[in-house]
Design a protein around this motif. Structure first.
Motif, PDB file in Angstrom:
ATOM      1  N   GLY A  12     -19.975  34.176   9.563  1.00 42.10           N
ATOM      2  CA  GLY A  12     -19.669  33.318  10.697  1.00 42.10           C
ATOM      3  C   GLY A  12     -20.578  32.108  10.834  1.00 42.10           C
ATOM      4  O   GLY A  12     -20.765  31.595  11.942  1.00 42.10           O
ATOM      5  N   SER A  13     -21.117  31.605   9.719  1.00 42.51           N
ATOM      6  CA  SER A  13     -22.024  30.460   9.852  1.00 42.51           C
ATOM      7  C   SER A  13     -21.279  29.211  10.321  1.00 42.51           C
ATOM      8  O   SER A  13     -21.835  28.398  11.069  1.00 42.51           O
ATOM      9  CB  SER A  13     -22.773  30.193   8.544  1.00 42.51           C
ATOM     10  N   ASN A  14     -20.025  29.041   9.913  1.00 41.48           N
ATOM     11  CA  ASN A  14     -19.249  27.906  10.426  1.00 41.48           C
ATOM     12  C   ASN A  14     -18.978  28.069  11.914  1.00 41.48           C
ATOM     13  O   ASN A  14     -19.080  27.095  12.676  1.00 41.48           O
ATOM     14  CB  ASN A  14     -17.925  27.773   9.657  1.00 41.48           C
ATOM     15  N   PRO A 118     -12.989  26.071   1.085  1.00 37.17           N
ATOM     16  CA  PRO A 118     -14.102  25.533   0.293  1.00 37.17           C
ATOM     17  C   PRO A 118     -13.684  24.887  -1.026  1.00 37.17           C
ATOM     18  O   PRO A 118     -14.158  25.273  -2.103  1.00 37.17           O
ATOM     19  CB  PRO A 118     -14.982  26.765   0.068  1.00 37.17           C
ATOM     20  N   GLU A 182     -20.000  21.995   5.137  1.00 40.36           N
ATOM     21  CA  GLU A 182     -18.977  22.564   6.025  1.00 40.36           C
ATOM     22  C   GLU A 182     -19.480  22.586   7.466  1.00 40.36           C
ATOM     23  O   GLU A 182     -18.733  22.327   8.410  1.00 40.36           O
ATOM     24  CB  GLU A 182     -18.627  23.988   5.588  1.00 40.36           C
TER      25      GLU A 182
HETATM   26  C1  GAR Z   1     -16.749  29.301   4.088  1.00 42.65           C
HETATM   27  O1  GAR Z   1     -17.274  28.746   2.909  1.00 42.65           O
HETATM   28  C2  GAR Z   1     -15.289  28.946   4.208  1.00 42.65           C
HETATM   29  O2  GAR Z   1     -14.959  27.686   3.698  1.00 42.65           O
HETATM   30  C3  GAR Z   1     -14.653  30.031   3.387  1.00 42.65           C
HETATM   31  O3  GAR Z   1     -15.394  31.186   3.681  1.00 42.65           O
HETATM   32  C4  GAR Z   1     -16.733  30.823   4.013  1.00 42.65           C
HETATM   33  C5  GAR Z   1     -17.076  31.478   5.318  1.00 42.65           C
HETATM   34  O4  GAR Z   1     -18.434  31.338   5.612  1.00 42.65           O
HETATM   35  N1  GAR Z   1     -13.276  30.187   3.715  1.00 42.65           N
HETATM   36  C6  GAR Z   1     -12.357  30.575   2.841  1.00 42.65           C
HETATM   37  O5  GAR Z   1     -12.611  30.854   1.690  1.00 42.65           O
HETATM   38  C7  GAR Z   1     -10.960  30.654   3.399  1.00 42.65           C
HETATM   39  N2  GAR Z   1     -10.009  30.764   2.347  1.00 42.65           N
HETATM   40  P1  GAR Z   1     -18.966  31.629   7.078  1.00 42.65           P
HETATM   41  O6  GAR Z   1     -18.427  33.003   7.501  1.00 42.65           O
HETATM   42  O7  GAR Z   1     -20.457  31.678   6.922  1.00 42.65           O
HETATM   43  O8  GAR Z   1     -18.502  30.554   7.992  1.00 42.65           O
END
Ligand code: GAR
Length: 197
Positions: A12-14, A118, A182
């Motif tokens: 969940g960093s985004n 990504p 991101e």
């Molecule tokens: C992120 O890099 C996002 O772009 C990717 O998962 C990661 C989640 O990181 N999403 C996908 O691959 C969707 N197809 P986070 O949980 O730290 O935000």
């Protein structure tokens, strides 16, 4: 108030970047918007702890719980929608939500659901985006925020961030470089969107 609901599956960093930016930049005053809930399809998702610590509603709808349903995907999506709709979202944000959604779910939130992927779409829809970019010899990689439509990773593009591929990069080093961008891209695109909805 325009309620924002964020869906996650993992760290969940985004999501955390969006929540932090929304508070720092006072989205409530500027856009009449705020993040109200974080929903995960996994109880173990690390991002849930951050959400709880922020005083946000943190909900879990385990997709595994629907494995025995006649149509597991539809049953999961129906329950997910029921939980989401309690928060009357103006915007539904997929942030590392690793589930393929049914057409019915996509239709329900049409025009108010966004995702971050990504890669520099339309290149490398789907999984393993970093390794595929390295294998193809790309000089640049990045991330894309897009509207969610029925076709996976194919909705209208709302914003992109580009990073260089550097000599010696592995999928891990490239992923880390992309993820940093991101965290800047997603809040910026959402802020743009909030001025239009
Ligand atoms: C992120 O890099 C996002 O772009 C990717 O998962 C990661 C989640 O990181 N999403 C996908 O691959 C969707 N197809 P986070 O949980 O730290 O935000």
């Amino acid at each position: 108030m325009k309620n924002i609901v964020i869906l996650i599956s993992g760290g969940g960093s985004n999501m955390a970047a969006i929540v932090r930016t929304s508070l720092r930049d006072d989205w409530a005053r500027r856009f009449g918007a705020k993040v109200v809930a974080v929903v995960s399809n996994k109880a173990t998702a690390g991002g849930l702890d951050f959400a709880r610590a922020q005083g946000l509603a943190a909900e879990v709808v385990e997709h595994k719980a629907f494995a025995d349903a006649a149509d597991p995907r539809a049953a999961f999506d129906a329950q997910l929608a029921q939980v989401i709709d309690r928060y009357e979202p103006a915007l539904l944000v997929l942030a590392g939500f690793m589930r393929i959604l049914t057409p019915g779910f996509v239709e329900r939130y049409a025009g108010r659901m966004v995702n971050i992927h990504p890669s520099l779409l339309p290149a490398f829809a789907g999984l393993d985006t970093y390794q595929r970019a390295l294998d193809a010899g790309c000089c640049f990689a990045g991330a894309t925020v897009h509207q969610v439509t029925a076709e996976l990773d194919h909705g209208p593009i709302l914003g992109q961030a580009v990073v260089p591929v550097l000599p010696g990069d592995t999928a891990q080093t490239l992923a880390a470089r992309v993820l940093t961008q991101e965290h800047l891209l997603y809040p910026r695109v959402i802020a743009d969107l909030l001025q239009k909805i």
